[in-house]
Design an enzyme around this catalytic site. Structure first.
Site, PDB file in Angstrom:
ATOM      1  N   HIS A 125      79.091 131.690  -5.864  1.00 52.73           N
ATOM      2  CA  HIS A 125      77.826 131.492  -5.152  1.00 52.73           C
ATOM      3  C   HIS A 125      78.031 130.834  -3.799  1.00 52.73           C
ATOM      4  O   HIS A 125      77.097 130.284  -3.224  1.00 52.73           O
ATOM      5  CB  HIS A 125      76.863 130.656  -6.009  1.00 52.73           C
ATOM      6  CG  HIS A 125      76.498 131.324  -7.293  1.00 52.73           C
ATOM      7  ND1 HIS A 125      76.066 130.640  -8.400  1.00 52.73           N
ATOM      8  CD2 HIS A 125      76.510 132.634  -7.654  1.00 52.73           C
ATOM      9  CE1 HIS A 125      75.831 131.497  -9.386  1.00 52.73           C
ATOM     10  NE2 HIS A 125      76.101 132.706  -8.960  1.00 52.73           N
ATOM     11  N   CYS A 136      76.892 137.908  13.175  1.00 52.81           N
ATOM     12  CA  CYS A 136      78.274 138.411  13.249  1.00 52.81           C
ATOM     13  C   CYS A 136      79.125 137.948  12.078  1.00 52.81           C
ATOM     14  O   CYS A 136      80.279 138.320  11.959  1.00 52.81           O
ATOM     15  CB  CYS A 136      78.919 137.959  14.573  1.00 52.81           C
ATOM     16  SG  CYS A 136      79.391 136.214  14.597  1.00 52.81           S
ATOM     17  N   GLY A 194      79.673 123.795 -18.950  1.00 52.15           N
ATOM     18  CA  GLY A 194      78.570 123.213 -18.196  1.00 52.15           C
ATOM     19  C   GLY A 194      77.696 124.199 -17.481  1.00 52.15           C
ATOM     20  O   GLY A 194      77.299 123.972 -16.339  1.00 52.15           O
TER      21      GLY A 194
HETATM   22  C1  BV8 Z   1      71.517 139.072  -7.787  1.00 50.91           C
HETATM   23  C2  BV8 Z   1      73.254 128.875  -4.925  1.00 50.91           C
HETATM   24  C3  BV8 Z   1      70.282 140.797  -6.972  1.00 50.91           C
HETATM   25  C4  BV8 Z   1      71.926 128.463  -4.389  1.00 50.91           C
HETATM   26  C5  BV8 Z   1      72.686 129.988  -7.005  1.00 50.91           C
HETATM   27  C6  BV8 Z   1      65.196 138.210 -14.262  1.00 50.91           C
HETATM   28  C7  BV8 Z   1      66.069 138.431 -15.320  1.00 50.91           C
HETATM   29  C8  BV8 Z   1      67.459 138.444 -15.125  1.00 50.91           C
HETATM   30  C9  BV8 Z   1      67.990 138.240 -13.844  1.00 50.91           C
HETATM   31  C10 BV8 Z   1      67.106 138.037 -12.816  1.00 50.91           C
HETATM   32  C11 BV8 Z   1      65.727 138.007 -13.004  1.00 50.91           C
HETATM   33  N1  BV8 Z   1      65.139 137.763 -11.814  1.00 50.91           N
HETATM   34  C12 BV8 Z   1      66.102 137.625 -10.870  1.00 50.91           C
HETATM   35  C13 BV8 Z   1      67.298 137.815 -11.471  1.00 50.91           C
HETATM   36  C14 BV8 Z   1      68.609 137.788 -10.824  1.00 50.91           C
HETATM   37  C15 BV8 Z   1      68.988 136.334 -10.520  1.00 50.91           C
HETATM   38  C16 BV8 Z   1      69.027 135.538 -11.810  1.00 50.91           C
HETATM   39  O1  BV8 Z   1      69.955 135.658 -12.591  1.00 50.91           O
HETATM   40  N2  BV8 Z   1      67.969 134.711 -12.008  1.00 50.91           N
HETATM   41  C17 BV8 Z   1      67.907 133.904 -13.209  1.00 50.91           C
HETATM   42  C18 BV8 Z   1      67.389 132.502 -12.842  1.00 50.91           C
HETATM   43  C19 BV8 Z   1      66.942 134.586 -14.199  1.00 50.91           C
HETATM   44  N3  BV8 Z   1      70.305 136.391  -9.955  1.00 50.91           N
HETATM   45  C20 BV8 Z   1      70.429 136.553  -8.627  1.00 50.91           C
HETATM   46  O2  BV8 Z   1      69.490 136.593  -7.856  1.00 50.91           O
HETATM   47  C21 BV8 Z   1      71.840 136.751  -8.137  1.00 50.91           C
HETATM   48  N4  BV8 Z   1      71.851 137.894  -7.288  1.00 50.91           N
HETATM   49  O3  BV8 Z   1      71.248 139.277  -8.949  1.00 50.91           O
HETATM   50  O4  BV8 Z   1      71.460 140.023  -6.857  1.00 50.91           O
HETATM   51  C22 BV8 Z   1      70.687 142.092  -6.468  1.00 50.91           C
HETATM   52  C23 BV8 Z   1      71.161 143.047  -7.375  1.00 50.91           C
HETATM   53  C24 BV8 Z   1      71.498 144.277  -6.877  1.00 50.91           C
HETATM   54  C25 BV8 Z   1      71.390 144.516  -5.501  1.00 50.91           C
HETATM   55  C26 BV8 Z   1      70.937 143.515  -4.624  1.00 50.91           C
HETATM   56  C27 BV8 Z   1      70.601 142.296  -5.091  1.00 50.91           C
HETATM   57  C28 BV8 Z   1      72.269 135.552  -7.288  1.00 50.91           C
HETATM   58  C29 BV8 Z   1      72.422 134.356  -8.193  1.00 50.91           C
HETATM   59  C30 BV8 Z   1      72.987 133.199  -7.372  1.00 50.91           C
HETATM   60  C31 BV8 Z   1      71.852 132.283  -6.995  1.00 50.91           C
HETATM   61  N5  BV8 Z   1      72.424 131.081  -6.367  1.00 50.91           N
HETATM   62  N6  BV8 Z   1      73.163 128.907  -6.378  1.00 50.91           N
HETATM   63  C32 BV8 Z   1      71.689 126.997  -4.625  1.00 50.91           C
HETATM   64  O5  BV8 Z   1      72.511 126.325  -5.300  1.00 50.91           O
HETATM   65  O6  BV8 Z   1      70.661 126.528  -4.111  1.00 50.91           O
HETATM   66  S1  BV8 Z   1      72.494 129.927  -8.700  1.00 50.91           S
HETATM   67  C33 BV8 Z   1      72.298 128.324  -9.224  1.00 50.91           C
HETATM   68  O7  BV8 Z   1      72.169 128.415 -10.657  1.00 50.91           O
HETATM   69  C34 BV8 Z   1      73.510 127.440  -9.017  1.00 50.91           C
HETATM   70  O8  BV8 Z   1      74.599 128.083  -8.401  1.00 50.91           O
HETATM   71  C35 BV8 Z   1      73.938 127.133 -10.432  1.00 50.91           C
HETATM   72  O9  BV8 Z   1      75.289 126.996 -10.542  1.00 50.91           O
HETATM   73  C36 BV8 Z   1      73.478 128.363 -11.109  1.00 50.91           C
HETATM   74  C37 BV8 Z   1      73.506 128.369 -12.583  1.00 50.91           C
HETATM   75  O10 BV8 Z   1      73.045 127.142 -13.034  1.00 50.91           O
HETATM   76  P1  BV8 Z   1      74.097 126.293 -13.910  1.00 50.91           P
HETATM   77  O11 BV8 Z   1      75.353 126.121 -13.138  1.00 50.91           O
HETATM   78  O12 BV8 Z   1      74.208 126.891 -15.260  1.00 50.91           O
HETATM   79  O13 BV8 Z   1      73.408 124.889 -13.961  1.00 50.91           O
HETATM   80  P2  BV8 Z   1      72.169 124.474 -14.879  1.00 50.91           P
HETATM   81  O14 BV8 Z   1      71.579 123.224 -14.297  1.00 50.91           O
HETATM   82  O15 BV8 Z   1      71.292 125.672 -15.117  1.00 50.91           O
HETATM   83  O16 BV8 Z   1      72.831 124.113 -16.296  1.00 50.91           O
HETATM   84  C38 BV8 Z   1      73.673 122.971 -16.395  1.00 50.91           C
HETATM   85  C39 BV8 Z   1      74.293 123.032 -17.764  1.00 50.91           C
HETATM   86  O17 BV8 Z   1      75.226 121.959 -17.857  1.00 50.91           O
HETATM   87  C40 BV8 Z   1      73.286 122.858 -18.869  1.00 50.91           C
HETATM   88  O18 BV8 Z   1      73.535 123.804 -19.890  1.00 50.91           O
HETATM   89  C41 BV8 Z   1      73.568 121.442 -19.391  1.00 50.91           C
HETATM   90  O19 BV8 Z   1      73.367 121.347 -20.787  1.00 50.91           O
HETATM   91  C42 BV8 Z   1      75.034 121.300 -19.091  1.00 50.91           C
HETATM   92  N7  BV8 Z   1      75.491 119.935 -18.871  1.00 50.91           N
HETATM   93  C43 BV8 Z   1      74.794 118.860 -18.427  1.00 50.91           C
HETATM   94  N8  BV8 Z   1      75.630 117.788 -18.341  1.00 50.91           N
HETATM   95  C44 BV8 Z   1      76.861 118.217 -18.721  1.00 50.91           C
HETATM   96  C45 BV8 Z   1      76.789 119.574 -19.065  1.00 50.91           C
HETATM   97  N9  BV8 Z   1      77.842 120.274 -19.495  1.00 50.91           N
HETATM   98  C46 BV8 Z   1      79.012 119.617 -19.611  1.00 50.91           C
HETATM   99  N10 BV8 Z   1      79.174 118.321 -19.284  1.00 50.91           N
HETATM  100  C47 BV8 Z   1      78.127 117.591 -18.856  1.00 50.91           C
HETATM  101  N11 BV8 Z   1      78.284 116.282 -18.544  1.00 50.91           N
HETATM  102 ZN    ZN Z   2      77.640 135.008  15.329  1.00 56.06          ZN
END
Ligand code: BV8
Ligand code: ZN
Length: 244
Positions: A125, A136, A194
């Site tokens: 990401h 560019c 995580g």
């Molecule tokens: C794409 C950068 C489209 C930005 C990020 C409906 C259904 C299915 C999919 C979709 C939908 N609607 C839209 C989509 C697609 C979408 C998606 O998947 N949405 C989800 C929310 C439903 N995906 C996209 O848009 C991707 N692009 O699909 O392209 C396309 C397709 C074809 C042609 C053209 C276009 C792009 C996805 C990337 C988005 N950018 N980040 C920013 O950071 O602001 S994603 C964002 O969520 C972060 O990067 C993060 O890493 C990521 C996932 O979250 P997690 O890392 O899992 O973090 P989270 O807080 O959720 O969970 C933490 C976990 O840690 C928990 O389980 C917790 O229990 C655990 N934890 C807590 N403490 C600890 C621990 N574990 C261990 N130790 C601990 N101490």
């Molecule tokens: Zn430029």
């Protein structure tokens, strides 16, 4: 420590001994113990000025209001500046010497794996410390931009720069994803650390790995991926990874 329960099953310890190609996918949870706020879980989702983070971190927002996107990422860099790698990051760096081949893939944009010394990290990401020109494609480290205005002008062509981060609705860097998927398809041991496993296509990688690898989830909470895993270790990354 005396009496400390060994972490993971005997089967896992055997598989770690025999593993040749190890694949690790990390999410925000691996940085939680560094003080980096996670996005979901614990009943909290990141919200910014009333907008859920999936909205402010979306492709549409770059079109609509690039200065607001910069404000959001400037704020998050401010939080990250105080965050340092935790024992999970450090242990994963040591795993690069421990296994014949280790592929470390992260959804995180915080750069903490590289800061801990991991090399060749696949950042699905992007990276919050990098900016990219909207025209560019020239890249720069945000910390070296002497241009304080938002959005900053590209040093090459003068057009506005944006965070070099994959926003919702945007494609992942194709070469990075392809390399990650290829490594997942040939690994024999896969750790999912995580991540709430709700964001695609990153969450697809452990599914690919599960076709031939032993898949282990490390997370204090269950996730949609848990039932696909061969083993789930309910614990914090900063304790479990070093213990493994
Ligand atoms: C794409 C950068 C489209 C930005 C990020 C409906 C259904 C299915 C999919 C979709 C939908 N609607 C839209 C989509 C697609 C979408 C998606 O998947 N949405 C989800 C929310 C439903 N995906 C996209 O848009 C991707 N692009 O699909 O392209 C396309 C397709 C074809 C042609 C053209 C276009 C792009 C996805 C990337 C988005 N950018 N980040 C920013 O950071 O602001 S994603 C964002 O969520 C972060 O990067 C993060 O890493 C990521 C996932 O979250 P997690 O890392 O899992 O973090 P989270 O807080 O959720 O969970 C933490 C976990 O840690 C928990 O389980 C917790 O229990 C655990 N934890 C807590 N403490 C600890 C621990 N574990 C261990 N130790 C601990 N101490
Ligand atoms: Zn430029």
């Amino acid at each position: 420590m005396p009496g400390q329960q060994p972490v993971g099953s005997e089967e896992l310890r055997e598989r770690i001994r025999k593993a040749r190609r190890v694949f690790v996918l990390t999410g925000a949870g691996v940085s939680a113990e560094s003080g980096v706020p996670t996005f979901r879980g614990g009943g909290r989702t990141a919200v910014w000025k009333g907008l859920p983070f999936e909205v402010i971190s979306s492709a549409g927002m770059v079109e609509r209001d690039l200065p607001a996107v910069w404000e959001w990422f400037d704020y998050r860099r401010g939080v990250l500046e105080k965050c340092r790698p935790n024992p999970a990051h450090t242990a994963l760096t040591a795993w690069q010497e421990r296994f014949e081949s280790l592929t470390l893939v992260t959804q995180n944009i915080d750069g903490l794996h590289a800061a801990a010394g991991s090399r060749g990290v696949l950042e699905l990401h992007g990276n919050i410390w990098r900016a990219r020109c909207t025209r560019c494609g020239a890249r720069a480290d945000v910390r070296e931009l002497n241009d304080r205005e938002r959005p900053p002008g590209c040093h090459e062509c003068g057009d506005p720069m944006r965070p070099d981060v994959v926003l919702f609705g945007e494609m992942l860097p194709a070469d990075v994803y392809r390399e990650a998927a290829a490594a997942a398809s040939v690994c024999d041991l896969c750790f999912v650390v995580g991540t709430s496993a709700v964001v695609y296509p990153a969450a697809e990688l452990p599914v690919i790995a599960s076709r031939r690898a032993y898949v282990v989830e490390i997370n204090p909470e269950p996730t949609p991926l848990s039932e696909l895993c061969h083993e789930v270790i309910h614990g914090r990354a900063g304790e479990v990874i070093p213990a493994l």
